[in-house]
Each structure stands twice: as structure tokens, then as C-alpha cells.
Design an enzyme around this catalytic site. Structure first.
Site, PDB file in Angstrom:
ATOM      1  N   CYS B  14       0.818  -1.194   0.000  1.00 50.52           N
ATOM      2  CA  CYS B  14       0.000   0.000   0.000  1.00 50.52           C
ATOM      3  C   CYS B  14       0.867   1.266   0.000  1.00 50.52           C
ATOM      4  O   CYS B  14       1.806   1.313   0.763  1.00 50.52           O
ATOM      5  CB  CYS B  14      -0.816  -0.054   1.290  1.00 50.52           C
ATOM      6  SG  CYS B  14      -2.249   0.943   1.236  1.00 50.52           S
ATOM      7  N   PRO B  15       0.651   2.269  -0.788  1.00 49.82           N
ATOM      8  CA  PRO B  15      -0.500   2.485  -1.674  1.00 49.82           C
ATOM      9  C   PRO B  15      -0.271   2.043  -3.126  1.00 49.82           C
ATOM     10  O   PRO B  15      -1.108   2.336  -3.981  1.00 49.82           O
ATOM     11  CB  PRO B  15      -0.636   4.009  -1.636  1.00 49.82           C
ATOM     12  CG  PRO B  15       0.784   4.495  -1.569  1.00 49.82           C
ATOM     13  CD  PRO B  15       1.529   3.461  -0.750  1.00 49.82           C
TER      14      PRO B  15
END
Lengths: 380, 76
Positions: B14-15
């Protein structure tokens, strides 16, 4: 490049009332399930990081660039990404939470409870869970109660003070967090003390506590722990009275409300048990005892001026007159039923893990362990 | 269901899976389908949440051998 902050920094800011604007960039479901709460008002916005990707200008406009912004996400990558983006947009004071929301979920804050000089009592508040574990130390020895899964914290705490860990107590089989009790006891080669009512069917090696038993430190002198069987929240729930001054009440007595007796799916039976416990075993204890509960729901109402979760039992009874004042078993059972709400689906699994009837890997344990407790019979 | 393009975000955390998926789908035409492959458990919720938020259509989600597969149809 933006800087990071730790969960402990954040706790300090919240306690001191430093007015950062907190920006949680996780998706809305995860935010709703669990987010940062604290003893003082926290200004918190939830704007998922992908909103900033898709609509950078609109999303950024929701934030006041004169404010200090503290960004939170699941692990840390997205918070760092968004912090860097905000800096590019001209925000002067932006930092991101290192290791993500899990580090907040696991944070333990140690605070000493006022006590007579010859011993010490400590409360370890876990703000992310709204739960408390305890330490009781005398003459170079320490007992721990209801420890959470980060056992290294308790080991370091004892080592720093050159205390020997002599026993690890559990008030009951926990359903809302993964207990570190068995592993701490095993690592230290000491007894894990708990009640047969909850642990007889577990796969755990423990030393059963008996109602009315007093357990002391290694010397004959010194304060002791009185074990009081207090079934209701669970069949084996036990309240530990330290030195006739403090009541480590587990999930039986809270500062506000009492422990819910509906988690075992035998609501009426356990609620009747809890009624008898409260009337015959708890309310007979001195009102001067300081209640040290396993959980709290609302910082503002349950913490004292030093942010300790405690109050004297007389005040606790007065605060909960609507519960302690119920004069019949039937009225109490009805009250419990009226306030019942679904329990988180993870609780069954956590109970099995805590009884060593189910094994999970570290990542699953972390996932199960995250989030605020739902152990009180009523919400405020 | 068939797809028009594919992006493999295995190993990314993430991201990045959402960042890469966004960049890829932005190059596609409305109605076309992007297949996304990820390994980050956080992406299970984030990919659908992102797609719904932005007006793409989540057509399929699956998990197999530690990988997550998503079919996302680009919105208008």
C-alpha cells in the site's frame, strides 16, 4: 521528505491536548471498525488515500494548511505517500504514523497508581483496545495481571526495574484480545494462574486459583492477592483484591457498566450468575477499594485527572446505580437482555486461541487482536 | 470473464497497488475491463473501495494461493 511519529508520541500529544489535526487515510470500512480515540477530544478526518490520488485538489482543500497534520494509515506506506503529497501542496507541518494503526492498537502506556510506599501498583493502559493490564511489585518481585500479547513489553518493564516476574494472573478467558499470559509465564518459568471455570477445558498449563485463597510474594511478609471467584461475564471470572486496597476486577466490574454476560450464548444463565456475584460477592467488598478494571468504554467518564482508569468502589456503585440498584434477579436479567448487542465475530476465535484450542500465525493474531473492546453490558 | 488489460502488483504494498491500477485504468476506455493482481492483504478492501469511490465497476474478486485477483470495469 516528511517525517514520521510513533504511537507513543501520539498518545502524549492527545493526553497533553496538543491540537493536531489527525488525518486517517484508510478506507471508510476499516476506519469505522477501528480508529484512534483518546482521553481528550481528537480532531479526526477520514479521507481515503485514493481520494487524494483521484482528486488531489478537492481532497487537499478539505484540510487547513495552517494546521499541523498527522497522517495515519494501515501500515505506513500510504500515510507517508500522502504526507509527501501534502508537503508538495505547501503544508508546512505534516508527519505520518510509523508502522501504521497497528502500532497504536498495540501501544501500552505504563502509569503508576498511588500506593503505600512499600510496594508499587502499575496500570498498563492499551488505548487502542481500551483495556488495562496491571503490575503489582514488592521487594524486587512483580506479578502481572491480564497481560496483552506483546509480552516483551512486560519483560522489559520488569528488567528495567530489576524485578523478577513471579506470577502471571488472568481474570478470565479473554474474548476480545489475545492474551500474552501463557507465553509470559512460560518464558519466565512461573505459574500462570487462572480459574478452572474458564480454563479446565483449555490446552493450557495453569495453576488453578481457588476462591478465598491468598497468594503472596516469596517472603512471608508483604502484601497479598486475595482471589475472589466472581462468575457471570464468564464462569471462571475471578476478581483479585490486592492488599485489601485494590480490586483488579477484570470484566466483572467496570467504572461505567458491568461485564456483559451474553458472550457465552447462555445469556439468562450467566446473567443470573452475574447478579448473584454482584450482590453476594462484590457488593460486600469495602467501598474504599480502588476498582482497577479490565476495560473502559469512555475515557472522559472513566479516567481520573491523571488519566488512570480507576475509581473507588463506592463511587463506582453510585455511578452505576441503575445496575446495582436492580433489586431482583428477573429485573437484572431483563436489563441485560435490553442492552444486548451482537458480539464481534472474531470473539469466538480469540477465545479458542486464548485456550490454545486453535493456532494462528502472527499476521492472523495481529488482525484478530486489533480494535476496541465490546465487553461492557451497556454503552454508557 | 475476459479483460482488456492486466496489471500485476504482486509484492507491492500500500498504496502502490491502487496507484498503479489507477494509472493503468486511466489509459483505458470506459467499459473496458482491467485485471489486477495483488499480494498485499490490505488491497482486498482498498481496491474495491477505490473502484466504488471513483465510479468504476467491481466485477469480480477472487483469492487463490496467496494472490488476489480483481476485475474492474472502467466507468465513464
Amino acid at each position: 521528505m516528511s517525517k514520521s511519529f510513533t504511537a507513543a508520541d501520539m498518545y502524549g500529544w492527545i493526553e497533553e491536548g496538543i491540537g493536531h489535526l489527525y488525518l486517517d487515510v484508510r478506507n471508510e470500512d476499516d476506519f469505522a471498525r477501528f480508529h484512534v480515540e483518546g482521553p481528550n477530544n481528537i480532531e479526526m478526518l477520514n479521507i481515503p488515500y485514493f481520494d487524494f490520488l483521484e482528486m488531489p485538489e478537492e481532497s487537499t482543500e478539505k484540510l487547513d494548511d495552517s494546521r499541523s497534520i498527522r497522517v495515519i494509515c494501515a501500515k505506513e506506506g500510504s500515510a507517508q505517500f500522502i504526507s509527501d503529497m501534502l508537503e508538495e501542496f505547501g503544508f508546512a507541518d505534516v508527519q505520518w504514523l510509523a508502522n501504521g494503526i497497528v502500532s497504536w492498537g498495540n501501544l501500552l502506556v505504563a502509569k503508576q497508581i498511588p500506593s503505600p510506599e512499600h510496594y508499587e501498583v502499575w496500570q498498563f493502559n492499551r488505548p487502542g483496545k481500551a483495556s488495562c493490564s496491571y503490575g503489582f511489585a514488592y521487594n524486587g518481585e512483580v506479578m502481572f495481571f491480564d497481560v496483552s500479547k506483546d509480552v516483551s513489553f512486560y519483560q522489559r518493564f520488569a528488567e528495567d526495574r530489576q524485578w523478577r516476574i513471579v506470577s502471571v494472573f488472568e481474570t478470565h478467558l479473554q474474548a476480545d484480545y489475545i492474551s500474552g499470559g501463557p507465553s509470559l509465564a512460560e518464558a519466565c518459568g512461573v505459574d500462570y494462574l487462572a480459574h478452572d471455570g474458564d480454563f479446565a477445558t483449555s490446552n493450557i498449563t495453569y495453576r488453578p486459583v481457588v476462591d478465598g485463597e491468598r497468594i503472596g510474594f516469596s517472603g512471608a511478609a508483604g502484601p497479598s492477592v486475595l482471589c475472589t471467584h466472581s462468575p457471570g461475564h464468564t464462569p471462571g471470572s475471578t476478581t483479585y483484591v490486592l492488599d485489601d486496597r485494590y480490586m483488579i476486577s477484570g470484566d466483572t466490574v467496570f467504572i461505567v457498566s458491568v461485564g456483559r454476560p451474553d458472550l457465552g450464548k447462555k445469556v439468562v444463565e450467566w446473567a443470573k450468575q452475574l447478579y448473584i456475584t454482584l450482590k453476594q460477592r462484590i457488593c460486600v467488598l469495602p467501598e474504599s477499594l480502588a476498582v482497577l478494571p479490565g476495560h473502559y468504554t469512555d475515557w472522559a467518564r472513566e479516567a481520573d485527572d491523571a488519566y488512570l482508569i480507576m475509581n473507588d468502589f463506592g463511587t463506582v456503585k453510585a455511578l452505576n446505580e441503575s445496575i446495582y440498584g436492580l433489586e431482583s434477579e428477573q429485573a437484572f436479567v431483563s436489563w441485560v437482555e435490553e442492552h444486548m448487542r451482537p458480539q464481534p465475530e472474531t470473539y469466538d476465535r480469540i477465545r479458542k486461541v486464548n485456550a490454545h484450542l486453535d493456532e494462528v500465525d502472527a499476521a492472523t493474531a495481529e488482525e484478530l487482536d486489533l480494535g476496541k473492546n465490546q465487553c461492557a453490558a451497556s454503552q454508557g | 470473464m475476459s479483460h482488456n488489460d492486466e496489471i500485476d502488483c504482486s509484492g507491492m504494498s500500500c498504496p502502490l497497488p491502487v496507484v498503479k491500477s489507477k494509472m493503468k485504468i486511466d489509459t483505458m476506455s470506459p467499459g473496458e475491463v482491467l485485471k489486477i493482481i495483488t499480494t498485499d492483504p490490505g488491497s482486498c478492501k482498498d481496491i474495491p473501495a477505490w473502484a466504488n469511490r471513483v465510479g468504476h465497476e467491481m466485477i469480480e474478486e477472487a483469492e487463490e494461493n496467496g494472490k488476489y485477483y480483481f476485475l474492474v470495469k472502467r466507468g465513464d
